[in-house]
Design a protein around this motif. Structure first.
Motif, mmCIF file in Angstrom:
data_model
loop_
_atom_site.group_PDB
_atom_site.id
_atom_site.type_symbol
_atom_site.label_atom_id
_atom_site.label_comp_id
_atom_site.label_asym_id
_atom_site.label_seq_id
_atom_site.Cartn_x
_atom_site.Cartn_y
_atom_site.Cartn_z
ATOM 1 N N ASP A 27 0.896 -1.001 -0.208
ATOM 2 C CA ASP A 27 0.079 0.024 0.045
ATOM 3 C C ASP A 27 1.007 1.498 0.025
ATOM 4 O O ASP A 27 1.928 1.254 0.396
ATOM 5 C CB ASP A 27 -0.921 -0.023 1.032
ATOM 6 N N CYS A 28 0.557 2.260 -0.412
ATOM 7 C CA CYS A 28 1.250 3.544 -0.582
ATOM 8 C C CYS A 28 1.154 4.458 0.704
ATOM 9 O O CYS A 28 1.826 4.541 1.571
ATOM 10 C CB CYS A 28 1.320 4.160 -1.830
ATOM 11 N N ASP A 29 -0.149 5.053 0.547
ATOM 12 C CA ASP A 29 -0.451 6.183 1.474
ATOM 13 C C ASP A 29 -0.840 5.522 2.764
ATOM 14 O O ASP A 29 -1.447 4.759 2.757
ATOM 15 C CB ASP A 29 -1.845 6.993 0.985
ATOM 16 N N VAL A 59 0.653 -1.079 -4.824
ATOM 17 C CA VAL A 59 -0.922 -1.303 -5.049
ATOM 18 C C VAL A 59 -1.594 -0.257 -4.167
ATOM 19 O O VAL A 59 -1.802 -0.146 -2.743
ATOM 20 C CB VAL A 59 -1.370 -2.534 -4.486
ATOM 21 N N THR A 60 -2.131 0.741 -4.881
ATOM 22 C CA THR A 60 -2.815 2.075 -4.191
ATOM 23 C C THR A 60 -4.119 2.039 -4.714
ATOM 24 O O THR A 60 -4.591 1.756 -6.114
ATOM 25 C CB THR A 60 -1.870 3.099 -4.474
ATOM 26 N N ASN A 61 -5.069 2.351 -3.873
ATOM 27 C CA ASN A 61 -6.696 2.568 -4.249
ATOM 28 C C ASN A 61 -6.639 4.083 -4.704
ATOM 29 O O ASN A 61 -7.900 4.482 -5.325
ATOM 30 C CB ASN A 61 -7.474 2.567 -3.030
ATOM 31 N N ASN A 62 -5.514 4.792 -4.912
ATOM 32 C CA ASN A 62 -5.879 6.210 -5.334
ATOM 33 C C ASN A 62 -5.913 6.163 -6.781
ATOM 34 O O ASN A 62 -5.053 6.096 -7.393
ATOM 35 C CB ASN A 62 -4.534 7.011 -4.732
ATOM 36 N N SER A 63 -7.489 6.652 -7.479
ATOM 37 C CA SER A 63 -7.687 6.802 -8.849
ATOM 38 C C SER A 63 -7.291 7.892 -9.470
ATOM 39 O O SER A 63 -7.433 8.164 -10.402
ATOM 40 C CB SER A 63 -8.942 6.211 -8.924
ATOM 41 N N THR A 64 -6.850 9.203 -8.473
ATOM 42 C CA THR A 64 -6.848 10.518 -9.063
ATOM 43 C C THR A 64 -5.363 10.602 -10.013
ATOM 44 O O THR A 64 -5.364 11.335 -10.847
ATOM 45 C CB THR A 64 -7.108 11.484 -8.008
ATOM 46 N N LEU A 166 -12.954 8.965 -7.316
ATOM 47 C CA LEU A 166 -12.875 10.131 -6.797
ATOM 48 C C LEU A 166 -12.789 11.150 -7.473
ATOM 49 O O LEU A 166 -12.049 11.369 -8.395
ATOM 50 C CB LEU A 166 -11.769 10.202 -5.640
ATOM 51 N N ASN A 192 -12.556 2.361 -6.698
ATOM 52 C CA ASN A 192 -12.442 1.716 -5.368
ATOM 53 C C ASN A 192 -13.464 2.298 -4.600
ATOM 54 O O ASN A 192 -14.344 3.272 -4.887
ATOM 55 C CB ASN A 192 -11.071 2.217 -4.726
ATOM 56 N N ASP A 194 -13.319 3.296 -1.058
ATOM 57 C CA ASP A 194 -13.099 3.834 0.022
ATOM 58 C C ASP A 194 -13.744 4.829 0.812
ATOM 59 O O ASP A 194 -14.428 5.851 0.083
ATOM 60 C CB ASP A 194 -11.607 4.685 0.118
ATOM 61 N N LEU A 197 -11.214 9.496 2.713
ATOM 62 C CA LEU A 197 -9.625 10.010 2.267
ATOM 63 C C LEU A 197 -8.713 10.440 3.426
ATOM 64 O O LEU A 197 -9.033 11.452 3.683
ATOM 65 C CB LEU A 197 -9.847 10.971 0.940
ATOM 66 N N LYS A 227 -8.478 -2.356 -3.853
ATOM 67 C CA LYS A 227 -8.408 -3.111 -2.706
ATOM 68 C C LYS A 227 -9.821 -2.943 -1.809
ATOM 69 O O LYS A 227 -10.075 -1.615 -1.746
ATOM 70 C CB LYS A 227 -7.200 -2.800 -1.693
ATOM 71 N N ASP A 252 -1.796 -0.017 5.904
ATOM 72 C CA ASP A 252 -2.132 0.548 7.085
ATOM 73 C C ASP A 252 -3.868 0.412 7.268
ATOM 74 O O ASP A 252 -4.134 0.770 8.496
ATOM 75 C CB ASP A 252 -2.116 2.011 6.981
#
Ligand code: PLP
Ligand code: CA
Length: 303
Positions: A27-29, A59-64, A166, A192, A194, A197, A227, A252
């Motif tokens: 995960d990143c953030d 692997v990040t959920n950030n789609s922006t 997002l 995603n 989530d 944010l 994820k 996290d």
């Protein structure tokens, strides 16, 4: 239920844990950084894992952001990384649409609720789209929009998919247009879901909260491609061909990262306490999502 191992300060425990795995999904953030703040000793930890021959996928959920955007961010943070090692939810959605859904034309266009990361990844997979950052959608809904959406004249007849991520400019016009496509039978996907944010200041509404208006309107959930969706795990496995039993998910957030690793039957999961969840969320009896091990901060893996 067995309690997770606490690895901070346990040199032998860390060694034994790392030896169990050949591949780490990161995960990143919340693990590598928080927003623009890099956590201590992250670059050194990543280098240590690489020097041991471990394969890393971010692997990040950030789609922006797109994979190329992430590569720039890694460069800025001083963490060595290749574009091909990044698997963001915008890319996951684009791969799913282009390679798995393979909708036959003419219904293969995507209506996007989201930002440039999604647009860039759809382009990279040769998928056409409408909506997204188009200024025509970043305005108030006018009275004539009601008629034009209702009679279909404002809609693109080739749209067969609604992809929700997002969108920092979400408005009634965008929701009404997406809902109209869904009512006409478009497939409903989400990068995603989530709920929140995380930012350096506080939690803000996440992609799932932005897409919730469409979920409520149409009455069913979107197929999520971030994820903990196993559609994302399958896509990552399809690209990297790893042995799940020798793979560890590091993250996290319990309901995205750790759940992702557990549902994917990976060999291990490692919770890092620099982000959303704290140890009281998984320690003790009756907890639903419990990692295999946990650590205060990623840099503690250096021992
Ligand atoms: N979505 C957005 C838009 C974000 O900015 C972030 C974090 O920066 C996330 C999701 C969560 O990302 P990750 O899966 O790396 O924690
Ligand atoms: Ca995270």
């Amino acid at each position: 239920m067995p309690q997770p191992a606490y690895l901070t300060g346990d040199k032998a425990g860390i060694q034994e844990f790392l030896d169990k795995f050949d591949v780490f999904l990161f995960d990143c953030d919340g693990v590598l950084w928080s927003g623009d703040h890099l956590f201590p000793k992250v670059a050194e930890t990543i280098e240590m894992l690489r020097s041991k021959g471990k394969r890393l996928v971010f692997v990040t959920n950030n789609s922006t952001k797109s994979r190329a955007d992430y590569k720039k961010k890694f460069d800025k943070m001083g963490i060595p990384c290749e574009v091909d090692e990044v698997f963001c939810s915008s890319y996951s959605a684009a791969v799913y649409i282009a390679r798995i859904l393979k909708l036959p034309g003419p219904k293969n266009k995507v209506y996007v609720l989201g930002e440039t990361g999604i647009e860039q990844e759809l382009e990279s997979e040769g998928v056409s789209y409408v909506g997204g950052t188009d200024p025509a959608f970043r305005r108030d809904m006018e009275p004539e929009d009601f008629t034009k959406i209702a009679d279909g004249s404002a809609l693109d007849p080739d749209v067969g998919i609604v992809l929700s991520g997002l969108d920092f400019h979400v408005n009634y016009l965008k929701l009404a247009t997406g809902y109209a496509y869904l009512q006409r039978g478009a497939k409903f996907l989400a990068t995603n879901t989530d709920s929140s944010l995380p930012t350096a200041h506080a939690l803000f509404p996440g992609a799932g909260s932005v897409g919730a208006g469409l979920v409520k309107a149409i009455g069913h959930e979107a197929l999520a491609l971030g994820k903990p969706s196993q559609a994302m795990m399958d896509a990552i496995e399809g690209k990297f061909h790893f042995d799940r039993s020798r793979t560890c998910m590091v993250g996290d957030r319990l309901n995205t990262d750790i759940q992702f690793g557990i549902e994917g039957k990976l060999g291990g999961t490692l919770a890092v306490l620099t982000g959303v969840n704290k140890h009281e969320d998984f320690l003790g009896e009756g907890k639903k999502v419990v990692p295999m091990a946990y650590i205060d901060a990623l840099g503690d893996l250096l021992g």
